[in-house]
Design a protein around this motif. Structure first.
Motif, short mmCIF file in Angstrom:
data_model
loop_
_atom_site.label_atom_id
_atom_site.label_comp_id
_atom_site.label_asym_id
_atom_site.label_seq_id
_atom_site.Cartn_x
_atom_site.Cartn_y
_atom_site.Cartn_z
N ASP A 1 -5.64 -2.06 -5.14
CA ASP A 1 -4.88 -2.45 -3.85
C ASP A 1 -5.85 -3.87 -3.16
OD1 ASP A 1 -3.13 -2.70 -1.71
OD2 ASP A 1 -3.78 -0.72 -0.88
N GLU A 2 -5.34 -4.74 -3.68
CA GLU A 2 -5.85 -5.95 -2.97
C GLU A 2 -7.48 -6.03 -3.43
OE1 GLU A 2 -4.83 -7.60 1.00
OE2 GLU A 2 -3.15 -6.27 1.12
N THR B 1 0.55 -1.26 0.13
CA THR B 1 -0.11 0.07 -0.01
C THR B 1 0.77 1.31 0.17
OG1 THR B 1 -1.84 -1.23 1.12
CG2 THR B 1 -1.73 1.29 1.20
N GLN C 1 -8.35 -0.49 -0.57
CA GLN C 1 -8.68 -1.75 0.31
C GLN C 1 -10.12 -1.46 0.84
OE1 GLN C 1 -4.42 -2.16 2.25
NE2 GLN C 1 -5.35 -4.19 2.13
MG MG Z 1 -1.88 -2.95 2.19
#
Ligand code: MG
Ligand code: ATP
Length: 359
Positions: free
Chosen positions: A163-164, A47, A87
């Motif tokens: 991000d993920e 991140t 996220q």
């Molecule tokens: Mg992260």
């Protein structure tokens, strides 16, 4: 504008928080229209890298060009060319999917007609037409994530940061998101995707960089990474101990060059490294049947992220993790880059609360 043929070019990026080096001399290049995976366990620095490259965080050292613009010198220009899915989702639960996209379009200064047209295009592209007029509250996890992706695509960004994107989704929803990401590539968008799942990086990424405690420890195609790491293994559990040796002989037929089949007598299991997982599986199943070897279980196993780490670093992915009872990110206000992108989620650095994927 500085000219570069890279969608992302980062050199020597470094970010420290006190004694923690969140990112350490990080280099990265991403070619236009490709997916670059960024793989690492909790706290690896994924991140942090995304926030620096999306202008939300200023690095202590190094430099980065995104869509040809310097993230530190020209953050506004960079923001015009990027999308970010963090996220946490940035959707309005109270209104419909279509309305969410129109609102995002208006935020990006599209007039009403163009915002509505863009919303319809994106609903179509992300397979949300049927759900378009339902409230987002009623959406499944996969639908939300797809709507999030659609919202980040309003201005057809040159570079998209994810991000993920599949954290917390069930396998079906993960597949839906993967399909959506693949469809972005047709439009030439470069994607930087962070993940804790080796299989996700494997399925989506053209190249994968592996992060360990802020340092990049590998950067290669998924195939080469896996080959280097020993790759797939076939596993066969036989019903009777007497069939172990015959099964071993069958596995020797599909074992990759330089590899060696192994026996675990206690578990009645034989395993071997293989090159072509599908061919190996079908061949072994057929020959065992022909030779009357009774199989209790058969499968091909990919290396887990933990195994990747162990091979690359000599330590496990979670070894030496910070004590979960102490706050990992005491200073969420450390954000000198500002937050000019209205598609930015509330806090992309928020912990995901998820463990590394184990099969
Ligand atoms: Mg992260
Ligand atoms: N604002 C902050 N203040 C202090 N430390 C921070 C801050 N942000 C991140 N860190 C630390 O920097 C390191 C990298 O964190 P980062 O959020 O980039 O990891 P990550 O790979 O995204 O992890 P996750 O998979 O949990 O999202 C961690 O040790 C984290 O605790």
């Amino acid at each position: 504008m500085e000219t570069t043929s890279h969608a992302v070019l980062a050199e020597g990026l470094t970010k420290r928080y006190g004694a923690t080096c969140a990112l350490d001399d990080f280099d990265l290049t991403v070619a236009p229209g490709t997916v670059q995976g960024l793989l690492g366990p909790n706290g690896a620095g994924k991140t942090t890298a995304v926030r620096i490259l999306s202008t939300l965080l200023r690095p202590d050292g190094g430099r980065a060009l995104v869509a040809g613009h310097d993230v530190a010198k020209d953050p506004r220009r960079v923001r015009r060319h990027i999308g970010l899915v963090g996220q946490n989702a940035a959707l309005d639960e109270a209104v419909t999917g279509r309305r969410n996209l129109i609102l995002f379009g208006r935020l990006f200064h599209l007039d009403k007609r163009r915002a509505a047209r863009r919303a319809d295009e994106l609903l179509e592209r992300f397979d949300l037409v049927e759900a378009a007029d339902r409230g987002v509250r009623q959406y499944s996890g996969g639908m939300r994530r797809r709507l999030d992706l659609a919202a980040s695509m309003i201005l057809a960004p040159t570079v998209l940061f994810l991000d993920e994107p599949t954290t917390g989704l069930d396998p079906r929803a993960r597949n839906e998101v993967w399909e959506a990401v693949r469809s972005l590539l047709a439009g030439g968008t470069a994607v930087l995707l962070t993940t804790q799942y080796l299989d996700e990086a494997d399925k989506l990424a053209d190249r994968v960089a592996v992060l360990d405690r802020g340092r990049k420890i590998a950067d290669d195609t998924p195939d080469r990474l896996k080959r280097e790491l020993g790759g797939d293994r076939i596993e066969v559990v036989v019903r009777e101990a007497a069939h172990l040796q015959p099964a071993l002989r069958v596995l020797a037929l599909v074992t990759e060059a330089g590899g060696e089949p192994l026996v675990d007598a206690e578990e009645r299991r034989v395993t071997a490294p293989v090159e072509d997982r599908v061919a190996a599986l079908t061949h072994v199943a057929r020959v065992c049947r022909e030779e009357g070897i009774a199989i209790e279980d058969i499968g091909v196993r990919r290396p887990t992220l933990d195994e990747v780490f162990l091979r690359l670093t000599g330590h496990r992915a979670h070894e030496g993790d910070p004590d979960p009872t102490t706050p990992a990110r005491p200073d969420p206000s450390a954000d000198p880059g500002g937050r000019g992108d209205p598609s930015a989620p509330p806090d992309p650095s928020a912990p995901s609360g998820k463990e590394v994927a184990h099969r």
